[in-house]
Design a protein around this motif. Structure first.
Motif, PDB file in Angstrom:
ATOM      1  N   ASN A 171      29.269  44.580  45.239  1.00 45.07           N
ATOM      2  CA  ASN A 171      29.435  45.814  45.523  1.00 45.07           C
ATOM      3  C   ASN A 171      29.652  46.537  44.386  1.00 45.07           C
ATOM      4  O   ASN A 171      29.399  47.994  44.387  1.00 45.07           O
ATOM      5  CB  ASN A 171      30.206  46.284  46.536  1.00 45.07           C
ATOM      6  N   GLY A 172      29.711  46.079  43.050  1.00 42.15           N
ATOM      7  CA  GLY A 172      30.216  46.744  41.870  1.00 42.15           C
ATOM      8  C   GLY A 172      31.554  46.687  41.622  1.00 42.15           C
ATOM      9  O   GLY A 172      32.398  45.955  42.009  1.00 42.15           O
ATOM     10  N   LEU A 173      31.901  47.381  40.314  1.00 44.71           N
ATOM     11  CA  LEU A 173      33.213  47.344  39.847  1.00 44.71           C
ATOM     12  C   LEU A 173      34.216  48.160  41.009  1.00 44.71           C
ATOM     13  O   LEU A 173      33.827  49.031  41.485  1.00 44.71           O
ATOM     14  CB  LEU A 173      33.152  48.150  38.418  1.00 44.71           C
ATOM     15  N   GLY A 174      35.317  47.572  40.850  1.00 47.64           N
ATOM     16  CA  GLY A 174      36.362  48.380  41.674  1.00 47.64           C
ATOM     17  C   GLY A 174      36.581  47.691  42.965  1.00 47.64           C
ATOM     18  O   GLY A 174      37.662  47.788  43.440  1.00 47.64           O
ATOM     19  N   ASP A 175      35.530  46.608  43.487  1.00 46.49           N
ATOM     20  CA  ASP A 175      35.870  46.249  44.726  1.00 46.49           C
ATOM     21  C   ASP A 175      36.934  44.841  44.462  1.00 46.49           C
ATOM     22  O   ASP A 175      36.583  43.749  43.927  1.00 46.49           O
ATOM     23  CB  ASP A 175      34.733  45.791  45.109  1.00 46.49           C
ATOM     24  N   ALA A 176      38.077  45.106  45.031  1.00 42.80           N
ATOM     25  CA  ALA A 176      39.021  44.002  45.013  1.00 42.80           C
ATOM     26  C   ALA A 176      39.362  43.328  46.554  1.00 42.80           C
ATOM     27  O   ALA A 176      40.505  42.902  46.623  1.00 42.80           O
ATOM     28  CB  ALA A 176      40.298  44.488  44.518  1.00 42.80           C
ATOM     29  N   ASN A 177      38.578  43.475  47.377  1.00 43.05           N
ATOM     30  CA  ASN A 177      38.819  43.039  48.786  1.00 43.05           C
ATOM     31  C   ASN A 177      39.244  41.366  48.880  1.00 43.05           C
ATOM     32  O   ASN A 177      40.072  41.174  49.744  1.00 43.05           O
ATOM     33  CB  ASN A 177      37.644  43.136  49.557  1.00 43.05           C
ATOM     34  N   ASP A 178      38.568  40.553  47.826  1.00 42.81           N
ATOM     35  CA  ASP A 178      39.071  39.277  48.219  1.00 42.81           C
ATOM     36  C   ASP A 178      40.035  38.804  47.536  1.00 42.81           C
ATOM     37  O   ASP A 178      40.135  37.422  47.217  1.00 42.81           O
ATOM     38  CB  ASP A 178      37.544  38.348  47.930  1.00 42.81           C
ATOM     39  N   LEU A 179      40.686  39.539  46.763  1.00 39.49           N
ATOM     40  CA  LEU A 179      42.014  39.064  45.901  1.00 39.49           C
ATOM     41  C   LEU A 179      43.273  39.275  46.297  1.00 39.49           C
ATOM     42  O   LEU A 179      44.024  38.391  45.996  1.00 39.49           O
ATOM     43  CB  LEU A 179      42.087  40.019  44.779  1.00 39.49           C
ATOM     44  N   GLY A 180      43.203  39.433  47.829  1.00 47.17           N
ATOM     45  CA  GLY A 180      44.532  39.358  48.554  1.00 47.17           C
ATOM     46  C   GLY A 180      45.370  40.628  48.494  1.00 47.17           C
ATOM     47  O   GLY A 180      45.157  41.571  47.499  1.00 47.17           O
ATOM     48  N   GLY A 181      46.141  41.033  49.502  1.00 45.58           N
ATOM     49  CA  GLY A 181      47.000  42.001  49.564  1.00 45.58           C
ATOM     50  C   GLY A 181      48.042  42.266  48.395  1.00 45.58           C
ATOM     51  O   GLY A 181      48.595  43.380  48.230  1.00 45.58           O
ATOM     52  N   ASP A 182      48.461  41.093  47.863  1.00 39.82           N
ATOM     53  CA  ASP A 182      49.536  41.277  46.824  1.00 39.82           C
ATOM     54  C   ASP A 182      49.061  41.347  45.471  1.00 39.82           C
ATOM     55  O   ASP A 182      49.884  41.369  44.619  1.00 39.82           O
ATOM     56  CB  ASP A 182      50.352  40.000  46.978  1.00 39.82           C
ATOM     57  N   ALA A 183      47.653  41.237  45.103  1.00 34.93           N
ATOM     58  CA  ALA A 183      46.980  41.293  43.874  1.00 34.93           C
ATOM     59  C   ALA A 183      47.442  42.427  43.395  1.00 34.93           C
ATOM     60  O   ALA A 183      47.287  43.662  44.057  1.00 34.93           O
ATOM     61  CB  ALA A 183      45.622  41.039  43.909  1.00 34.93           C
ATOM     62  N   ARG A 184      47.854  42.753  41.959  1.00 37.03           N
ATOM     63  CA  ARG A 184      47.891  44.051  41.310  1.00 37.03           C
ATOM     64  C   ARG A 184      47.293  43.933  39.892  1.00 37.03           C
ATOM     65  O   ARG A 184      47.275  42.685  39.522  1.00 37.03           O
ATOM     66  CB  ARG A 184      49.295  44.210  41.142  1.00 37.03           C
ATOM     67  N   PHE A 185      46.512  44.943  39.247  1.00 39.81           N
ATOM     68  CA  PHE A 185      46.052  44.961  38.025  1.00 39.81           C
ATOM     69  C   PHE A 185      46.944  45.590  37.106  1.00 39.81           C
ATOM     70  O   PHE A 185      47.129  46.656  37.143  1.00 39.81           O
ATOM     71  CB  PHE A 185      44.757  46.019  38.330  1.00 39.81           C
TER      72      PHE A 185
END
Length: 700
Positions: free
Chosen positions: A472-486
């Motif tokens: 979908n492009g940059l920014g999509d973090a759906n598959d990293l899990g709810g606890d992931a943080r950048f």
């Protein structure tokens, strides 16, 4: 009876005694209750909350701790937008008791966002700031920043810009201290005007951020006048006009041409006096004093005014509107390095490279056939001959299943040992170096394959802005899990990303990097329609596949060993693009595609080195590279500079002519390393790293 009553009485006394001993001990052993969180938090978005979609927006956060020591994360996340999850973006903070801290988070804001949530989270709890309201710029609308010490003076300049450009421009007035310390935090701006502002307070990071933003294609306009010294204190080498004094003029008729003719602003005006730097163009002068000077800085432009356009005499001038419009502050920003990957338009190319893991590829057909043949021979003839020799052929009903289990287990163990126990990192790195090496930006994509499930954290060991990445492009973090943080700060990275067994997760990172260790020494000049000169590799690493690109044409130079020199004698011609259809092939297809087989090698189905390089260059063609397919609607075509400079006055420019009108030659080459290496314990790594160095050829 009495004896029984006494026994019961002694039993009750024993229970009471035990209770008196055990209960206090239990109360003493009970863990101390965590102190409640007493942190106050406020947050506000930079640029008045105005943002350009798919860019990083600075969010200023202020914290005050009224309670005991607290350590936690400041977290910012898109609060109101349908679609894939974005962020969250976090920075670690330590808050001693009765302390106050301020920091800035950068939030990558997708289209349609109307608010951002900001909170402080620690083991003692969480406290949220009021929602941060943001506003997306309208279609085709540009954002012009105004920097001023005094909000009233800044608003006067803002009204002048709005009056000149109308609804096509939005303005944002802010104090010098609020200038972002990251070059990517300025990407919502099309132009920046520095009014009566004390730039000497800027930190080294803020100065580098401004310089890098201009070098990547930004437009900077610096005012002057009586306060020229404080305005120029923090600009360093950026300013094309170096004042040394000031004087009062009775009028500014030298601006008449930039205002459309007639007379210039009437009334007295204080003008800063100085000399233009080499390579700058004088746009207006009066009585030998330069009033407006401009020059190229990397891919951008810097214009210096010797007067204060916020003065009442200038504001009352009838030509003020045309004067402001002459600088093209509403010109669309040049495509960013990340532009091709803001949506699904070119992400498939990179995802193909991410999934290309040679170490995890299936074995060749001949190897599978050999294993199958060995199994048949072992279970059939060998098993039979051994049992016959032992005269126990009746045991075949047991030996055949047993040999099958043993053989299958051995094959599985071999495959798991060689293919399935190592973390595999596949990296695509793109670096763009601005002309004259004014700045360099890096964009890296990481595909991380793990054989086991769990959470993992990783970083680059330097300031970098991480975000999700998917088809979908940059920014999509759906598959990293709810606890992931950048995580942002000195060590940009990702914390607590979720991995399932035998899966790959993909993320991306942006950073400003030092161009010196990466750049080639390029000396090119234009002569008789040709590009001639030399390219030298001063680095300690060999570079491969050097190619020159200019306005739809390319020239292959080849590999360069350390210290090697290549001569250039090239006549650029767009006829080097061969295509019969509407959409022309990208540069990667022209250079690397195999006839009849696409990117993939026929033997293994893997992209291979050539296929990975082809996919990356095709993804960059047309926006980042000045070569390739026509853009689909909504995509900005390649343009090397944001706007041409206004027509200069007949007076010759001090120090020579401006080079802003010359498109840069792009020197494209492959390196064996990347400035954004991921720090992760990995057994296998694959790297595809390309550098795009832009060079403006000199005059003959």
């Amino acid at each position: 009876m009495g004896r029984a009553r006494g026994a019961r009485r002694r039993g009750w006394l024993l229970v009471v005694l035990v209770a008196l001993i055990v209960l206090p001990a239990g109360m003493l052993a009970r863990p101390a209750r965590a102190a409640s969180l007493a942190v106050r938090i406020t947050a506000s978005a930079g640029f008045g909350g105005n943002y350009r979609a798919e860019t990083w927006l600075p969010v200023a956060v202020a914290l005050a701790n009224d309670g005991p020591d607290a350590t936690g994360d400041v977290v910012a996340q898109i609060a109101s937008r349908p679609g894939p999850a974005q962020g969250p973006y976090a920075q670690r903070v330590e808050l001693p008791t009765h302390s106050q801290k301020a920091l800035t988070l950068l939030v990558r804001v997708p289209a349609g966002t109307s608010s951002i949530s900001v909170s402080f989270t620690s083991q003692q709890g969480s406290v949220a700031a009021p929602a941060v309201i943001v506003r997306e710029l309208g279609q085709g609308q540009r954002l012009v920043g105004i920097v001023a010490d005094d909000a009233t003076a800044g608003n006067d300049l803002a009204r002048a810009v709005l009056g000149a450009y109308g609804s096509g421009v939005e303005t944002a007035v802010f104090a010098p201290d609020n200038l972002p310390a990251s070059t990517f935090g300025l990407d919502s701006l099309a132009a920046l005007v520095i009014g009566d502002a004390s730039t000497g307070r800027w930190s080294a990071e803020q100065r580098a951020a401004l310089s890098g933003w201009v070098a990547r294609g930004g437009q900077l306009l610096v005012t002057g006048g009586a306060n020229w010294r404080k305005i120029g204190d923090g600009l360093g080498d950026l300013a094309p006009l170096r004042p040394t004094d000031s004087r009062t003029m009775n009028n500014l008729d030298g601006l008449a041409r930039l205002g459309g003719g007639g007379n210039g602003p009437a009334g007295q005006a204080v003008v800063s006096i100085g000399s233009a730097v080499a390579g700058a163009t004088t746009l207006a002068e009066q009585d030998g004093v330069a009033l407006a000077v401009s020059r190229a800085w990397g891919r951008g432009t810097v214009t210096a005014l010797a007067f204060d356009p916020g003065a009442s005499a200038f504001a009352a001038w009838g030509g003020a509107g045309k004067f402001w419009r002459a600088f093209g502050l509403d010109t669309a920003p040049a495509p960013a390095l990340a532009s091709p990957f803001e949506n699904g338009y070119k992400t498939s190319n990179i995802m193909d490279v991410m999934r290309d893991l040679p170490s995890l590829a299936l074995p060749p057909t001949w190897a599978l056939g050999l294993v199958l043949l060995l199994y048949i021979v072992l279970v059939g003839p060998v098993n039979y001959l051994v049992l016959k020799r032992l005269d126990r052929r009746e045991l075949a009903w047991a030996t055949i299943p047993l040999l099958t289990i043993i053989f299958t287990g051995a094959v599985y163990a071999f495959g798991a040992t060689t293919k399935g126990r190592s973390v595999v990192v596949n990296t695509v790195s793109v670096v763009r170096i601005a002309p004259e090496q004014r700045a360099a930006e890096a964009l890296a994509f990481y595909g991380i394959f793990t054989p086991s499930r769990g959470t993992r954290s990783f970083e680059t060991g330097q300031p970098a802005l991480f975000t999700g990445f998917s088809p979908n492009g940059l920014g999509d973090a759906n598959d990293l899990g709810g606890d992931a943080r950048f995580v942002q700060g000195q060590n940009g990275g990702v914390r607590d990303a979720s991995f399932a067994q035998w899966t790959q997760r993909t993320v991306a990172a942006q950073a400003a990097v030092d161009p010196a260790p990466l750049a080639l020494h390029v000396e090119l000049r234009r002569t008789s329609g040709k590009i001639v000169g030399t390219i030298t590799n001063p680095t300690s690493e060999a570079v491969e596949g050097v190619v020159l690109v200019l306005d739809g044409a390319y020239e292959q130079v080849g590999d360069l060993a350390p210290g090697a020199v290549a001569n250039v004698d090239w006549t650029p011609a767009k006829t080097s693009i061969t295509s019969s259809g509407y959409y022309q092939p990208g540069l990667g297809s022209q250079l690397y595609q195999q006839s009849g087989s696409g990117y993939y090698t026929r033997s293994s189905g893997s992209l291979g080195v050539a296929g990975r390089r082809a996919a990356v260059l095709d993804a960059l063609s047309g926006q980042v590279l000045a070569y390739g397919p026509k853009q689909q609607p909504g995509h900005v075509p390649y343009q090397p500079y944001p706007a041409p400079t206004p027509t200069p006055t007949p007076t010759p420019a001090t120090g020579g002519a401006s080079t802003a009108a010359s498109n840069p030659v792009q020197v494209v080459f492959w390196r064996p390393d990347t400035p954004l290496e991921l720090h992760l314990d990995a057994g296998q790594r694959t790297l595809t790293s390309v550098v795009i160095q832009e060079v403006v050829p000199g005059a003959p």
